[in-house]
Design an enzyme around this catalytic site. Structure first.
Site, PDB file in Angstrom:
ATOM      1  N   CYS A  80       0.834  -1.210   0.000  1.00  0.00           N
ATOM      2  CA  CYS A  80       0.000   0.000   0.000  1.00  0.00           C
ATOM      3  C   CYS A  80       0.864   1.254   0.000  1.00  0.00           C
ATOM      4  CB  CYS A  80      -0.867   0.037   1.257  1.00  0.00           C
ATOM      5  SG  CYS A  80      -2.056  -1.291   1.356  1.00  0.00           S
ATOM      6  N   CYS A 408      -3.619  -1.239 -17.308  1.00  0.00           N
ATOM      7  CA  CYS A 408      -3.271  -1.003 -15.900  1.00  0.00           C
ATOM      8  C   CYS A 408      -2.114  -0.019 -15.787  1.00  0.00           C
ATOM      9  CB  CYS A 408      -2.963  -2.313 -15.186  1.00  0.00           C
ATOM     10  SG  CYS A 408      -1.654  -3.228 -15.972  1.00  0.00           S
TER      11      CYS A 408
END
Ligand code: SAH
Length: 458
Positions: A80, A408
């Protein structure tokens, strides 16, 4: 500026990898885990001629975007990058990143940019985990995730992005590891066996797969491992051993042996059932993949009469979810296992108007074009590096009415869309979709249509 200097810094931007950026005396300084608007005292940890890297010493005035991170390893793990700002702020940054790519890389001035499609679930959305296995400084076995840009393992048994059920697999595996005495792979010496624990689930079906990646073709006490996994992993459907003997960063080797259960797991997506082999690509966020495919289907505007070409089709998911609205579907993909899955997926979902070919997208497209294939709609969904120029060239020669490009990576997408526009296509719509909350990644769907429709005769 030199190493260990302490400087005041206001963060004014974010890089595509999610690092904060500020300027001090004209020098660009990158600071991980900072937020736009932060006023910081930063310690310089690396200097170069053109930029410096700093570390937060103190947050003097926090950015209004800030929230408290709820993950104990957030600043160490490379997964993250946005657990310290609100999801709203994260979405705005991702929207801006897509706009920037089209303006800077693509050279577009006006953008048909739709608002980013945010996710309802920002935690526990991933259906896949690949945990490296190693040893800590005391020599104890650990599983976790790589720290950013390194191969140092940050121990983590419960990642907030993953389903809680994966914890059972991690615990069972660790129990077996201690009692079996199986060896752990060492990257520097290329000795030892266990490399990665690779977990997958069908988020809708609850079916789970445990794949052990090893530098070898068998494991000590395999039956004990299976027993422990069966006791502790709800919905366990498949236990697979993957052999990877190469000195490589690539996680999976080519050989698979099913130790228990089936070779694949099944998930449900857009009302269809899909089989997924460990080697096959499957979107990691199922719920948001449905949003993505719905947008791609809307953009394709199929009426039942069209030939649909799905390049980089993986297990066939995008094309198969639209096949009922097309006359014919043709899919192309380079991984043989994924093509086998795609054919089986078509069969199990009673889709009879589809064909799948295994091969390089560029070469296969060229062959199909030479055979006279003239698809009305082409779907492109390449890996991060984007399409090779020969793919784009051949697709333009096939002259489909519409190209739906799913990507992506906004930068390679913008580069490829620019090329398609130079070859006679018009960019109609850009829709960012957040498939990867809390990470730096963002997915985008683009619709292009053939600009000079009347001049080319089909
Ligand atoms: N459309 C699918 C898969 C997208 S991921 C889905 O949404 O699930 C990109 C896919 O491209 C992967 O399955 C990968 O194996 C495949 N791929 C990579 N390079 C390729 C190439 N040169 N030719 C054809 N397929 C390729």
């Amino acid at each position: 500026m030199k190493k260990n200097d302490l400087i005041p810094l206001t963060i004014t931007g974010i890089t595509s990898e999610g690092s904060g950026v500020g300027r001090h005396d004209g020098m660009v300084i990158f600071v991980a885990n900072s937020a736009v608007g932060d006023e910081l005292t930063v310690r310089i940890i690396k200097t170069s001629k053109t930029y410096c890297i700093g570390k937060i010493e103190t947050i003097d005035t926090p950015s209004p975007q800030r929230i408290d991170s709820d993950c104990p390893v957030f600043t160490q793990c490379g997964g993250c990058v946005f657990r310290h700002i609100s999801y709203e702020s994260e979405l705005a940054l991702k929207q801006q990143r897509v706009a920037d790519a089209f303006q800077r890389v693509g050279g577009f001035s006006t953008l048909p940019l739709q608002p980013i499609v945010g996710a309802k679930k920002t935690d526990r959305y991933r259906n896949k985990a690949q945990l490296p296995i190693g040893r800590n400084r005391d020599g104890q076995p650990i599983l976790g995730f790589y720290a950013n840009r390194t191969h140092r393992i940050v121990s983590c048994n419960d990642c907030a992005l993953q389903p809680v059920e994966f914890q059972g697999a991690i615990q069972a595996f660790q129990q077996w590891l201690l009692s079996s005495g199986e060896t752990i792979y060492d990257e520097t010496t290329h000795q030892g066996k266990l490399r990665h624990l690779y977990l997958r689930e069908g988020s809708k079906t609850g079916e789970r797969m445990v794949c052990i990646v090893a530098n070898g073709t068998s494991l000590r006490k395999e039956s004990q491992l299976i027993q422990l996994l069966r006791e502790q992993v709800p919905g366990l459907q498949s236990v697979v051993l993957n052999t990877n003997r190469d000195k490589t960063n690539v996680i999976l080797g080519k050989e698979y042996r099913t130790l228990w259960g089936s070779d694949t797991i099944t998930d449900e997506l857009c009302g269809l059932r899909f089989q997924i082999a460990p080697a096959s690509f499957y979107q990691v966020n199922r719920d948001q993949a449905e949003r993505l495919y719905e947008i791609a289907a809307d953009d394709s505007a199929l009426t039942g009469e069209e030939i649909l070409l799905d390049l980089y089709c993986g297990t066939g998911t995008i094309g198969l979810t639209m096949a009922h609205k097309a006359k014919q579907l043709i899919g192309v993909e380079i991984i043989p296992e994924a093509i086998e899955n795609a054919k089986e997926n078509a069969r199990q979902n009673h889709i009879q108007n589809s064909e799948f070919f295994c091969g390089d997208a560029g070469k296969a497209a060229r062959t199909l074009q030479k055979r006279g294939l003239r698809p009305h709609v082409v779907i492109l969904d390449p890996p991060r590096k984007g399409c090779s120029p020969d793919v784009l060239e051949t697709v333009c020669q096939m002259a489909p009415d519409r190209i739906v490009y799913v990507s992506c990576d906004p930068a390679t997408l913008a580069r490829d869309v620019k090329l398609l526009c130079e070859k006679g296509y018009a960019l109609q719509k850009i829709t960012p979709v957040d498939l990867f909350p809390r990470t730096s990644h963002v997915e985008t769907v683009c619709l292009l249509s053939r600009a000079k429709m009347n001049t080319t005769v089909r």
